[in-house]
Structure formats: structure tokens, C-alpha cells
Scaffold this motif. Structure first.
Motif, short mmCIF file in Angstrom:
data_model
loop_
_atom_site.label_atom_id
_atom_site.label_comp_id
_atom_site.label_asym_id
_atom_site.label_seq_id
_atom_site.Cartn_x
_atom_site.Cartn_y
_atom_site.Cartn_z
N UNK A 150 0.73 -1.12 -0.07
CA UNK A 150 0.12 -0.15 0.05
C UNK A 150 0.84 1.22 -0.12
N UNK A 151 1.86 1.14 0.54
CA UNK A 151 2.85 2.20 0.70
C UNK A 151 3.76 2.63 -0.50
N UNK A 152 4.12 1.39 -1.18
CA UNK A 152 4.92 1.42 -2.24
C UNK A 152 6.17 2.07 -2.50
N UNK A 153 7.04 1.78 -1.36
CA UNK A 153 8.26 2.44 -1.19
C UNK A 153 9.12 2.21 -2.58
N UNK A 154 10.41 2.88 -2.62
CA UNK A 154 11.06 2.85 -3.73
C UNK A 154 11.67 1.36 -4.01
N UNK A 155 11.84 0.95 -2.66
CA UNK A 155 12.76 -0.15 -2.51
C UNK A 155 12.41 -0.75 -1.15
N UNK A 156 11.81 -2.26 -1.33
CA UNK A 156 11.56 -3.17 0.04
C UNK A 156 11.61 -4.57 -0.37
N UNK A 157 11.84 -5.30 0.67
CA UNK A 157 12.14 -6.63 0.41
C UNK A 157 11.36 -7.25 1.64
N UNK A 158 10.69 -8.49 1.17
CA UNK A 158 9.99 -9.38 2.23
C UNK A 158 10.60 -10.87 1.80
N UNK A 159 10.28 -11.80 2.85
CA UNK A 159 10.35 -13.19 2.64
C UNK A 159 9.27 -13.68 1.52
N UNK A 160 9.36 -14.79 0.97
CA UNK A 160 8.73 -15.44 0.15
C UNK A 160 7.65 -15.93 1.33
N UNK A 161 6.29 -16.18 1.12
CA UNK A 161 5.37 -16.79 2.08
C UNK A 161 5.69 -18.08 2.41
N UNK A 162 5.93 -18.16 3.47
CA UNK A 162 6.10 -19.79 3.93
C UNK A 162 7.78 -20.20 4.05
N UNK A 163 8.56 -19.25 3.60
CA UNK A 163 10.03 -19.41 3.54
C UNK A 163 10.58 -18.54 4.43
N UNK A 164 10.89 -18.96 5.88
CA UNK A 164 11.17 -18.02 7.04
C UNK A 164 12.53 -18.24 7.31
N UNK A 165 12.98 -17.15 7.89
CA UNK A 165 14.30 -17.24 8.68
C UNK A 165 14.26 -18.05 9.89
N UNK A 166 14.97 -18.89 10.23
CA UNK A 166 14.93 -19.96 11.44
C UNK A 166 15.95 -19.34 12.27
N UNK A 167 15.73 -18.98 13.31
CA UNK A 167 16.76 -18.14 14.31
C UNK A 167 17.33 -19.41 15.58
N UNK A 168 18.23 -19.13 16.03
CA UNK A 168 18.86 -19.73 17.43
C UNK A 168 18.05 -19.72 18.48
N UNK A 169 17.16 -18.85 18.38
CA UNK A 169 16.27 -18.49 19.81
C UNK A 169 15.16 -19.66 20.02
N UNK A 170 15.25 -20.40 21.06
CA UNK A 170 14.28 -21.32 21.59
C UNK A 170 12.91 -20.75 21.51
N UNK A 171 12.12 -21.21 20.90
CA UNK A 171 10.48 -20.77 20.74
C UNK A 171 9.88 -20.50 22.07
N UNK A 172 10.07 -21.55 23.16
CA UNK A 172 9.46 -21.56 24.45
C UNK A 172 10.07 -20.41 25.41
#
Length: 287
Positions: free
Chosen positions: A250-272
Motif C-alpha cells: 500500500x505504501x509502495x516504497x522505492x525499494x523494499x524486501x520481504x520473505x516469500x510466504x512460508x519461507x522463513x528465517x530460522x533463528x537460534x532462539x528457543x521458541x518456548x
């Protein structure tokens, strides 16, 4: 933040159980191009994240958008301008290479899909990592409840709803939800387990009739794969981290990046541990 080594093992010691792959090993596979698909079910017990990367001029407004919409945009990490890593989420983590897929927007709703950001990285880019519902899936499956999309080796289905987010500056748009279907008894258990994971969207936002939230055909998701549903199943809908992608469109910035839906960043942080240990507030972040 230190993650327990006992939760996951190196990929070298894995037979075919994707849930046991350690986050560091999975990121290595992604970085080398050996894993290119969804991250659902991988590195069980670790926090996964959605991605939004914006020019620094938009960062303050987007941070406020996250603060006003914590259900759909639970902020778990934020970088300094031009820095492609967030050490709190992973010591070796590189935002430019460690997701299986990215979408690059250049001033329009059209995007380019890429698997590496190294060639397009800029010094004015600020990275936001937002909690993902994949993080509570392990708790649901450990309780004995099956997740149909995982059993079918599919990405979770995601839908644009008629529910509006709270605007912040230029950012606004509809809520996006992910859906998992369950037998009635299993639905109750899934709801109770997900509620513990507030940094991974927490409890559902809707249960039952999809038309009440603007979904015309549940078999035709806007993102992800077609759902697997058994007779008598109840659809359960969680807030989804693709929501910011709609706001960015909706904003349409000149340049922006997102993930592909369902293709995530997996971190070292324990979920719990994330709900109790990871504290990221607008006041604590310097842009």
C-alpha cells in the motif's frame, strides 16, 4: 541468546527427520542452495521469523505499525541501517542469504523473486524480523495433534481477510491469516498450545466460517498451498506475518524486501523461551 544444543542436532546426524535439524545447519543448507522450500516443520523448537526490509526513512513508521499490531506483527528483532545481521537471533546469521526466498519490490506491487540479496544490499536498509506461527507448530505436534499441511509436505495456506490493521503513518492494510484445520477436539488443543507463543502470533483470531472474515473460497488461498481438510474439520485462523507485506504494498516504497510466504528465517532462539527472554521494544532500538 544461547540455544540449547540438545533441542536439535547437526544435519550430518539426521536421517530424514527435518524437525531435528539445528538452525545453524539449516541456514547453511539454505545459504548453499541445498534447501529452497518451506521451513515449516524444520528445526523444531526454535523461533522462526517473517522478514520486512525497508529504507531507513520508513523504519520509524513501520516500527510503530508493528507496535500497534502486535498480533500480526510481533517484533522479535531489528537491525541497524545497512547491517545484514541481528546477533541476538543467531551469531552466524546473514539476512542476505539465510532465507530460502525473498521478494524485492521496486515502487510497485510487482516483485522479483530471488534467493540471495547480496547483490542488491544497500547501506540504508533496516531489517525487521517478526514472529511466525511455524514456531508453535512443534508444540501442537508434540501434544499428539497432527498438522495436515505438514503431513502432506505442503506450505500452510494463507488468506487476505476483511479485517483491517491499525494504521501507522503511511502503513495500513488488511490482516492476513494462516489456516490449519482440525477435528473439533484437536482444534481446542491447538488453540491452547498456540496461546503460549505470543511472539509467534499467539491464539487464533478466528475459528469456523471463513466467509465471516472475507474468505470466499477456503480452497483457494492467496498465499501458500491448497489446504488439506477432512470431513468434519474445523478451520482455525491465526494472524500471519504476511500482513506487513500487504501494508508495504500500500505504501509502495522505492525499494523494499520481504520473505516469500512460508519461507522463513530460522533463528537460534528457543521458541518456548522467547516469550520470557526476548524483549524488543521501540524504546530500546536506535535507528
Amino acid at each position: 541468546m544461547n540455544a540449547s544444543k540438545s533441542v536439535a542436532r547437526s544435519v550430518d546426524n539426521i536421517s530424514n527427520d527435518i524437525s531435528l535439524i539445528a538452525p545453524q545447519a539449516l541456514r547453511k543448507l539454505i545459504r548453499s542452495g541445498q534447501h529452497t522450500g518451506t521451513t515449516t516443520g524444520y528445526a523444531s523448537g526454535y523461533l522462526q521469523g517473517n522478514l520486512a526490509i525497508l529504507q531507513a526513512d520508513y523504519a520509524d513508521e513501520f516500527l510503530q505499525f508493528c507496535a500497534k499490531n502486535p498480533k500480526s506483527c510481533p517484533l522479535i528483532g531489528m537491525s541497524k541501517p545497512g547491517v545484514p545481521n541481528i546477533p541476538e537471533l543467531g551469531a552466524d546469521l546473514d539476512i542476505r542469504t539465510d532465507l530460502p526466498g525473498y521478494r524485492i519490490f521496486r515502487g510497485s506491487t510487482d516483485y522479483t523473486s530471488v534467493t540471495d540479496l547480496t547483490d542488491v544490499w544497500r547501506d540504508d536498509l533496516v531489517t525487521f524480523v517478526l514472529g511466525c506461527s511455524f514456531s508453535f507448530e512443534a508444540a501442537i505436534t508434540r501434544s499428539g495433534v497432527r498438522l495436515r499441511h505438514m503431513d502432506a509436505n505442503r506450505n500452510v495456506p494463507m488468506y487476505v481477510t476483511n479485517i483491517k490493521t491499525t494504521p501507522a503513518g503511511r502503513f495500513h492494510g488488511p490482516l492476513v491469516v494462516s489456516m490449519r484445520s482440525f477435528a473439533p477436539g484437536d482444534a481446542i488443543r491447538a488453540i491452547l498450545y498456540s496461546d503460549r507463543y505470543r511472539l509467534a502470533h499467539g491464539a487464533p483470531v478466528h475459528i469456523g466460517d471463513p466467509s465471516q472474515i472475507g474468505i470466499a473460497d477456503i480452497m483457494k488461498p492467496d498465499f501458500g498451498d491448497e489446504p488439506v481438510m477432512n470431513e468434519g474439520d474445523i478451520p482455525v485462523f491465526w494472524a500471519c506475518g504476511v500482513t506487513p507485506q500487504m501494508a508495504i504494498r500500500n505504501v509502495l516504497p522505492d525499494f523494499a524486501i520481504t520473505h516469500e510466504p512460508g519461507l522463513m528465517l530460522v533463528t537460534d532462539v528457543l521458541a518456548e523461551a522467547a516469550e520470557f527472554s526476548l524483549q524488543t521494544t521501540p524504546e530500546a532500538i536506535q535507528i
